[in-house]
Write a protein that holds these residues in place. Structure first.
Motif, PDB file in Angstrom:
ATOM      1  N   GLU A   1       0.826  -1.208   0.000  1.00 41.08           N
ATOM      2  CA  GLU A   1       0.000   0.000   0.000  1.00 41.08           C
ATOM      3  C   GLU A   1       0.861   1.259   0.000  1.00 41.08           C
ATOM      4  OE1 GLU A   1      -0.217  -2.503   2.012  1.00 41.08           O
ATOM      5  OE2 GLU A   1      -2.180  -3.431   1.641  1.00 41.08           O
ATOM      6  N   ALA A   2       1.954   1.240   0.755  1.00 40.35           N
ATOM      7  CA  ALA A   2       2.836   2.409   0.794  1.00 40.35           C
ATOM      8  C   ALA A   2       3.477   2.653  -0.567  1.00 40.35           C
ATOM      9  CB  ALA A   2       3.909   2.216   1.859  1.00 40.35           C
ATOM     10  N   GLY A   3       3.887   1.590  -1.230  1.00 35.17           N
ATOM     11  CA  GLY A   3       4.450   1.750  -2.565  1.00 35.17           C
ATOM     12  C   GLY A   3       3.443   2.320  -3.545  1.00 35.17           C
ATOM     13  N   GLN A   4       2.201   1.853  -3.436  1.00 35.96           N
ATOM     14  CA  GLN A   4       1.142   2.370  -4.305  1.00 35.96           C
ATOM     15  C   GLN A   4       0.886   3.846  -4.021  1.00 35.96           C
ATOM     16  OE1 GLN A   4      -0.304   0.999  -6.834  1.00 35.96           O
ATOM     17  NE2 GLN A   4      -1.795   2.607  -7.231  1.00 35.96           N
ATOM     18  N   ARG A   5       0.860   4.218  -2.734  1.00 34.02           N
ATOM     19  CA  ARG A   5       0.648   5.627  -2.383  1.00 34.02           C
ATOM     20  C   ARG A   5       1.790   6.498  -2.920  1.00 34.02           C
ATOM     21  NH1 ARG A   5      -0.899   3.390   2.666  1.00 34.02           N
ATOM     22  NH2 ARG A   5       1.128   3.925   3.551  1.00 34.02           N
ATOM     23  N   SER A   6       2.997   5.995  -2.838  1.00 31.70           N
ATOM     24  CA  SER A   6       4.134   6.759  -3.339  1.00 31.70           C
ATOM     25  C   SER A   6       4.005   7.016  -4.830  1.00 31.70           C
ATOM     26  CB  SER A   6       5.436   6.010  -3.042  1.00 31.70           C
ATOM     27  OG  SER A   6       6.546   6.695  -3.568  1.00 31.70           O
ATOM     28  N   ARG A   7       3.661   5.976  -5.578  1.00 36.39           N
ATOM     29  CA  ARG A   7       3.505   6.147  -7.031  1.00 36.39           C
ATOM     30  C   ARG A   7       2.344   7.084  -7.351  1.00 36.39           C
ATOM     31  NH1 ARG A   7       4.850   0.707  -6.469  1.00 36.39           N
ATOM     32  NH2 ARG A   7       2.666   0.065  -6.456  1.00 36.39           N
ATOM     33  N   GLU A   8       1.260   6.974  -6.597  1.00 36.29           N
ATOM     34  CA  GLU A   8       0.109   7.845  -6.845  1.00 36.29           C
ATOM     35  C   GLU A   8       0.449   9.310  -6.580  1.00 36.29           C
ATOM     36  OE1 GLU A   8      -2.883   6.264  -4.330  1.00 36.29           O
ATOM     37  OE2 GLU A   8      -3.454   4.631  -5.694  1.00 36.29           O
ATOM     38  N   ILE A   9       1.203   9.558  -5.517  1.00 38.35           N
ATOM     39  CA  ILE A   9       1.565  10.945  -5.206  1.00 38.35           C
ATOM     40  C   ILE A   9       2.467  11.520  -6.284  1.00 38.35           C
ATOM     41  CG2 ILE A   9       2.864  12.389  -3.608  1.00 38.35           C
ATOM     42  CD1 ILE A   9       1.817  10.682  -1.332  1.00 38.35           C
ATOM     43  N   VAL A  10       3.454  10.738  -6.714  1.00 38.47           N
ATOM     44  CA  VAL A  10       4.343  11.215  -7.780  1.00 38.47           C
ATOM     45  C   VAL A  10       3.541  11.503  -9.042  1.00 38.47           C
ATOM     46  CG1 VAL A  10       6.230  10.545  -9.311  1.00 38.47           C
ATOM     47  CG2 VAL A  10       6.396  10.086  -6.866  1.00 38.47           C
ATOM     48  N   SER A  11       2.613  10.609  -9.372  1.00 44.34           N
ATOM     49  CA  SER A  11       1.784  10.816 -10.555  1.00 44.34           C
ATOM     50  C   SER A  11       0.917  12.058 -10.413  1.00 44.34           C
ATOM     51  CB  SER A  11       0.903   9.581 -10.804  1.00 44.34           C
ATOM     52  OG  SER A  11       0.054   9.773 -11.908  1.00 44.34           O
ATOM     53  N   GLN A  12       0.324  12.254  -9.250  1.00 43.04           N
ATOM     54  CA  GLN A  12      -0.530  13.427  -9.063  1.00 43.04           C
ATOM     55  C   GLN A  12       0.279  14.717  -9.067  1.00 43.04           C
ATOM     56  OE1 GLN A  12      -2.795  13.647  -5.384  1.00 43.04           O
ATOM     57  NE2 GLN A  12      -4.456  14.729  -6.408  1.00 43.04           N
ATOM     58  N   LEU A  13       1.489  14.670  -8.538  1.00 42.68           N
ATOM     59  CA  LEU A  13       2.343  15.855  -8.598  1.00 42.68           C
ATOM     60  C   LEU A  13       2.660  16.226 -10.047  1.00 42.68           C
ATOM     61  CD1 LEU A  13       4.769  15.060  -5.651  1.00 42.68           C
ATOM     62  CD2 LEU A  13       3.315  17.082  -5.823  1.00 42.68           C
ATOM     63  N   ASP A  14       2.954  15.204 -10.865  1.00 43.18           N
ATOM     64  CA  ASP A  14       3.270  15.460 -12.271  1.00 43.18           C
ATOM     65  C   ASP A  14       2.038  15.875 -13.067  1.00 43.18           C
ATOM     66  OD1 ASP A  14       5.909  14.839 -11.831  1.00 43.18           O
ATOM     67  OD2 ASP A  14       5.727  12.767 -12.501  1.00 43.18           O
ATOM     68  N   ASP A  15       0.923  15.170 -12.801  1.00 43.25           N
ATOM     69  CA  ASP A  15      -0.271  15.376 -13.612  1.00 43.25           C
ATOM     70  C   ASP A  15      -1.083  16.594 -13.195  1.00 43.25           C
ATOM     71  OD1 ASP A  15       0.376  13.130 -15.027  1.00 43.25           O
ATOM     72  OD2 ASP A  15      -0.985  11.805 -13.942  1.00 43.25           O
ATOM     73  N   TYR A  16      -1.008  16.960 -11.918  1.00 46.06           N
ATOM     74  CA  TYR A  16      -1.950  17.980 -11.456  1.00 46.06           C
ATOM     75  C   TYR A  16      -1.309  19.082 -10.612  1.00 46.06           C
ATOM     76  CZ  TYR A  16      -5.791  20.213  -8.985  1.00 46.06           C
ATOM     77  OH  TYR A  16      -6.650  21.147  -8.472  1.00 46.06           O
ATOM     78  N   MET A  17      -0.735  18.721  -9.465  1.00 44.35           N
ATOM     79  CA  MET A  17      -0.366  19.756  -8.498  1.00 44.35           C
ATOM     80  C   MET A  17       0.675  20.733  -9.036  1.00 44.35           C
ATOM     81  SD  MET A  17      -0.447  17.935  -4.752  1.00 44.35           S
ATOM     82  CE  MET A  17      -0.076  16.260  -5.198  1.00 44.35           C
ATOM     83  N   LEU A  18       1.782  20.223  -9.556  1.00 41.97           N
ATOM     84  CA  LEU A  18       2.816  21.129 -10.068  1.00 41.97           C
ATOM     85  C   LEU A  18       2.333  21.939 -11.271  1.00 41.97           C
ATOM     86  CD1 LEU A  18       5.948  18.840  -9.602  1.00 41.97           C
ATOM     87  CD2 LEU A  18       5.356  20.894  -8.299  1.00 41.97           C
ATOM     88  N   PRO A  19       1.661  21.317 -12.256  1.00 46.62           N
ATOM     89  CA  PRO A  19       1.141  22.144 -13.367  1.00 46.62           C
ATOM     90  C   PRO A  19       0.105  23.164 -12.915  1.00 46.62           C
ATOM     91  CG  PRO A  19       1.206  19.824 -13.990  1.00 46.62           C
ATOM     92  CD  PRO A  19       1.472  19.881 -12.535  1.00 46.62           C
ATOM     93  N   ARG A  20      -0.773  22.760 -12.003  1.00 44.91           N
ATOM     94  CA  ARG A  20      -1.828  23.670 -11.570  1.00 44.91           C
ATOM     95  C   ARG A  20      -1.247  24.830 -10.775  1.00 44.91           C
ATOM     96  NH1 ARG A  20      -5.976  26.003 -13.132  1.00 44.91           N
ATOM     97  NH2 ARG A  20      -7.206  24.132 -13.548  1.00 44.91           N
ATOM     98  N   LEU A  21      -0.271  24.579  -9.925  1.00 41.02           N
ATOM     99  CA  LEU A  21       0.353  25.674  -9.183  1.00 41.02           C
ATOM    100  C   LEU A  21       1.038  26.653 -10.123  1.00 41.02           C
ATOM    101  CD1 LEU A  21       1.897  23.914  -6.056  1.00 41.02           C
ATOM    102  CD2 LEU A  21       0.250  25.780  -6.043  1.00 41.02           C
ATOM    103  N   GLY A  22       1.551  26.131 -11.234  1.00 44.64           N
ATOM    104  CA  GLY A  22       2.208  27.007 -12.200  1.00 44.64           C
ATOM    105  C   GLY A  22       1.245  27.927 -12.912  1.00 44.64           C
ATOM    106  N   ARG A  23      -0.007  27.485 -13.121  1.00 49.13           N
ATOM    107  CA  ARG A  23      -0.994  28.303 -13.825  1.00 49.13           C
ATOM    108  C   ARG A  23      -2.365  28.122 -13.182  1.00 49.13           C
ATOM    109  NH1 ARG A  23       0.519  30.795 -18.599  1.00 49.13           N
ATOM    110  NH2 ARG A  23      -1.421  31.918 -18.143  1.00 49.13           N
ATOM    111  N   LEU A  24      -2.635  28.928 -12.164  1.00 47.96           N
ATOM    112  CA  LEU A  24      -3.939  28.873 -11.518  1.00 47.96           C
ATOM    113  C   LEU A  24      -5.039  29.427 -12.410  1.00 47.96           C
ATOM    114  CD1 LEU A  24      -3.034  29.950  -7.869  1.00 47.96           C
ATOM    115  CD2 LEU A  24      -3.689  27.672  -8.656  1.00 47.96           C
ATOM    116  N   ASP A  25      -4.661  30.167 -13.458  1.00 46.67           N
ATOM    117  CA  ASP A  25      -5.656  30.756 -14.339  1.00 46.67           C
ATOM    118  C   ASP A  25      -6.062  29.818 -15.473  1.00 46.67           C
ATOM    119  OD1 ASP A  25      -3.103  30.875 -15.406  1.00 46.67           O
ATOM    120  OD2 ASP A  25      -3.529  32.663 -16.589  1.00 46.67           O
ATOM    121  N   ALA A  26      -5.515  28.612 -15.501  1.00 51.59           N
ATOM    122  CA  ALA A  26      -5.882  27.660 -16.551  1.00 51.59           C
ATOM    123  C   ALA A  26      -7.337  27.229 -16.379  1.00 51.59           C
ATOM    124  CB  ALA A  26      -4.962  26.446 -16.498  1.00 51.59           C
ATOM    125  N   PRO A  27      -7.962  26.732 -17.439  1.00 53.65           N
ATOM    126  CA  PRO A  27      -9.358  26.295 -17.320  1.00 53.65           C
ATOM    127  C   PRO A  27      -9.547  25.244 -16.227  1.00 53.65           C
ATOM    128  CG  PRO A  27      -8.699  26.388 -19.619  1.00 53.65           C
ATOM    129  CD  PRO A  27      -7.457  26.608 -18.824  1.00 53.65           C
TER     130      PRO A  27
END
Length: 683
Positions: free
Chosen positions: A31-57
């Protein structure tokens, strides 16, 4: 603290988590390994891009179970088929993203979901994102049709989870027949834990159950911390020739989304809510991954210690038995007796050592074959001892690892034979002993070349003196017992007297010590080579113990960035200290601090019930109007949306503490013919 500090902190955490390796199947490691992969994926797919452009759709992801009608709902809101529904399961395979043409630049690049290829054509490739430009869709809003969360195709399930994690808004679709299934609630509970902005669409509600089923679902949502999420109930009806729902069924959802897209403040509120919840969830979850890394390190350290103990014991045993006279038995003693003459030895051992020394010198000069036999006997006896202890160490290590679940797993995976010594061990042992004997001969030769009594040294010979020195080395502690005490003891005394006559007493002690130290070092190196087989198995797992410290350090930096950003929920004391409170230790009064509902907030920041209890919802009187009226005080949906249109009524009551809408006029009448869809606009 600036937004760049938050981005830097998240990037640092991503780097620490991407290096996590959990090779041992320990409790919670999968479960910990799965959580680690999910967090890395969410950081790449959502959090880092969204923080870079809050004005995006704003990206609204439509998710749900197989056959829930996700594609039908999207097509009905758009007014044409943009995502192919089907009767064959699974239906939606690739993700379909609908956007305004002028917003295409936000999605054609890899700004979000960089792992998915882009296409404008229909595709069934689960790693491709199909882009559909729709002019009727408001700017600032994009709708993504995700695959089924419970699909029989693993790739579909993985992609669905990835897309939901990349959403600003979850629009979760279920049906009256399946709203209580386990799989949908896994995702809804995850939304609650992450404080994601969420709305639920309950489709195909039978007319007879229109008052019961939405209310029950509302109660379930409230019990699980989703009391602030809008709930849309769509009655069971028929679709037109294009498979589209009647316009009145999709209009409230369409108007609610359009309002969020048109109002910058509302849209930003949704984005920040989901972003804040995601960051908070990461900050809380990452330390549990660090703990899993530490568990792996502890398990491997225990296995390493078990192997070390086994071989340390082997080194100790050999060291003792090569000094206590144990080797001066059997064949070694017999060959020594043949060499010096047994009968004369026993008659002179106490009274005539000097005469026997002369006899020994004569033997050395006249019987070189017997010297060689003594060397062979010493070599054989020492080799037998070292090989037996090496095998015993391997057996002890294997037994210790078999008693440990982590060790059993490694033993089951390895292609090496670790239950016994290596195939090269016998040859390596023989070589190490021969090299040691050669060292002893070189030692006595070097020592004898500096002596004035060169004639006496030459009379004894290098081999004879070397054999005598080995006898002294093997009897330094005189630990033999029984009938062999006199034999071995006399052997040691005789050998020492001979050496003292050549080198002197101090030199003999020094030579014996050097020879013993060299023997111990060679044995230790030999067994260390055997021990390394087990260490290589541990090192080959790819575990990186240092990642735990890197993760904890990155989390501290992230919490500092959160505390300095007024847009985000500041970390709680338990998060800053790295201590998470179990449920039974949570404050009895309910939520604490920033996670409590704030004045003026329609939807509070939610938190996992692993740490906090929510208070029981207060009773709410149900208006239950018999006839809707434009003047009625309709409850507004979450996130600042518009009031519902007149054909919709409020489902209130003690169990429904959210925006619950359901169509009512259509229950007794036929749906009106479809009219062209027009997304509402607001100035």
């Amino acid at each position: 603290m600036s937004a760049s500090d938050l981005v830097e902190a998240l990037a640092r955490l991503r780097g620490a988590l991407s290096g996590v390796r959990l090779p041992l199947t320990l409790p919670g490691s999968v479960e910990a390994g799965q959580r680690s992969r999910e967090i890395v994926s969410q950081l790449d797919d959502y959090m880092l891009p969204r923080l870079g452009r809050l004005d995006a759709p704003m990206l609204a992801v439509i998710g749900g179970s197989t056959g829930a009608g996700k594609s039908t709902l999207i097509n009905s809101m758009i007014g044409r088929v943009v995502s192919r529904p089907g009767v064959i399961r699974p239906t939606t395979r690739s993700a379909v993203l609908v956007h305004h043409p002028e917003d295409g630049i936000w999605f054609t690049s890899d700004r979000i979901l960089p792992g998915l290829a882009r296409s404008t054509e229909v595709t069934n490739d689960s790693r491709t994102l199909q882009l559909v430009a729709e002019p009727s869709l408001p700017r600032g809003l994009a709708i993504l049709d995700a695959p089924d969360i419970d699909s029989v195709v693993v790739e579909n399930r993985v992609l669905a989870a990835q897309l939901l994690a990349a959403a600003d808004l979850w629009l979760f679709v279920t049906t009256a027949a399946r709203y209580a299934d386990a799989v949908p609630w896994e995702y809804l509970n995850a939304a609650a834990e992450r404080s994601a902005a969420l709305a639920v669409v309950l489709q195909r509600v039978p007319p007879a159950a229109i008052d019961e089923v939405p209310g029950h679902l509302g109660q379930m949502m409230a019990e699980r911390g989703l009391g602030g999420s809008p709930l849309f109930a769509v009655p069971e009806t028929v679709t037109d020739g294009d498979g589209l729902l009647p316009d009145a069924a999709a209009a409230p959802i369409r108007e609610w989304l359009a309002t969020l897209a048109a109002d910058v403040a509302s849209r930003t509120s949704v984005v920040l809510k989901t972003l804040d919840g995601a960051i908070t969830h990461v900050a809380i979850t990452a330390p549990t991954i660090a703990a899993a890394v530490e568990d792996q390190s502890a398990a491997m350290a225990q296995l390493r210690t078990d192997a070390e103990k086994a071989y340390i014991e082997a080194v100790r045993t050999i060291g003792v038995q090569t000094a206590d006279g144990t080797l001066l038995r059997g064949e070694v003693l017999a060959r020594w007796q043949d060499f010096v003459g047994t009968g004369e030895f026993f008659r002179a051992v106490e009274q005539k050592i000097g005469w026997l020394r002369d006899r020994l010198m004569a033997s050395l000069r006249g019987e070189p074959r017997q010297i060689h036999e003594v060397k062979l006997a010493v070599e054989s006896g020492l080799e037998t001892l070292v090989r037996e202890e090496g095998e015993a160490a391997a057996e002890r290590t294997e037994a210790a690892w078999q008693a440990n679940p982590a060790g059993r797993e490694l033993l089951s995976r390895t292609t090496q034979e670790l239950s016994r010594a290596s195939a090269d061990y016998p040859a390596n042992t023989a070589r190490a002993i021969r090299d040691w004997q050669a060292y002893v001969m070189e030692l006595v030769s070097s020592e004898g070349s500096s002596k004035k009594s060169t004639a006496r040294f030459l009379a004894l010979g290098v081999n004879g003196i070397g054999v005598a020195l080995m006898m002294v080395v093997f009897s330094q502690t005189a630990g033999v017992s029984g009938a062999e005490v006199g034999l071995a003891g006399g052997t040691a005394v005789l050998a020492q007297r001979v050496l003292e006559a050549v080198f002197g007493e101090d030199a003999v002690r020094r030579l014996a010590k050097r020879a013993k130290v060299e023997l111990d070092a060679r044995i230790e190196a030999l067994l260390a080579t055997e021990l390394m087989r087990y260490f290589r198995e541990l090192d080959g797992t790819g575990a990186r113990p240092e990642q735990a410290g890197l993760i904890r350090g990155a989390v501290q930096g992230l919490n500092a960035a959160r505390a300095g950003d007024p847009r985000l929920t500041p970390p709680e004391v338990a998060e800053l200290s790295g201590e998470l409170l179990p449920l039974e230790e949570a404050p009895e009064a309910g939520c604490v601090g920033a996670r409590c509902p704030r004045p003026g907030n329609v939807s509070p920041f939610l938190v996992s019930t692993r740490w906090w209890r929510w208070p029981e919802p207060p009773a709410v009187a149900s208006p239950a109007p018999s006839t809707p009226s434009p003047a009625q005080n309709w409850p507004r949906p979450a996130f600042g949306g518009p009031p519902p249109p007149s054909p919709w009524r409020w489902l209130g009551g003690p169990s429904c503490r959210m925006t619950c809408w359901t169509g009512w006029r259509s229950l007794a009448a036929t749906w009106s013919p479809r009219v062209p869809v027009s997304w509402p606009t607001w100035s």
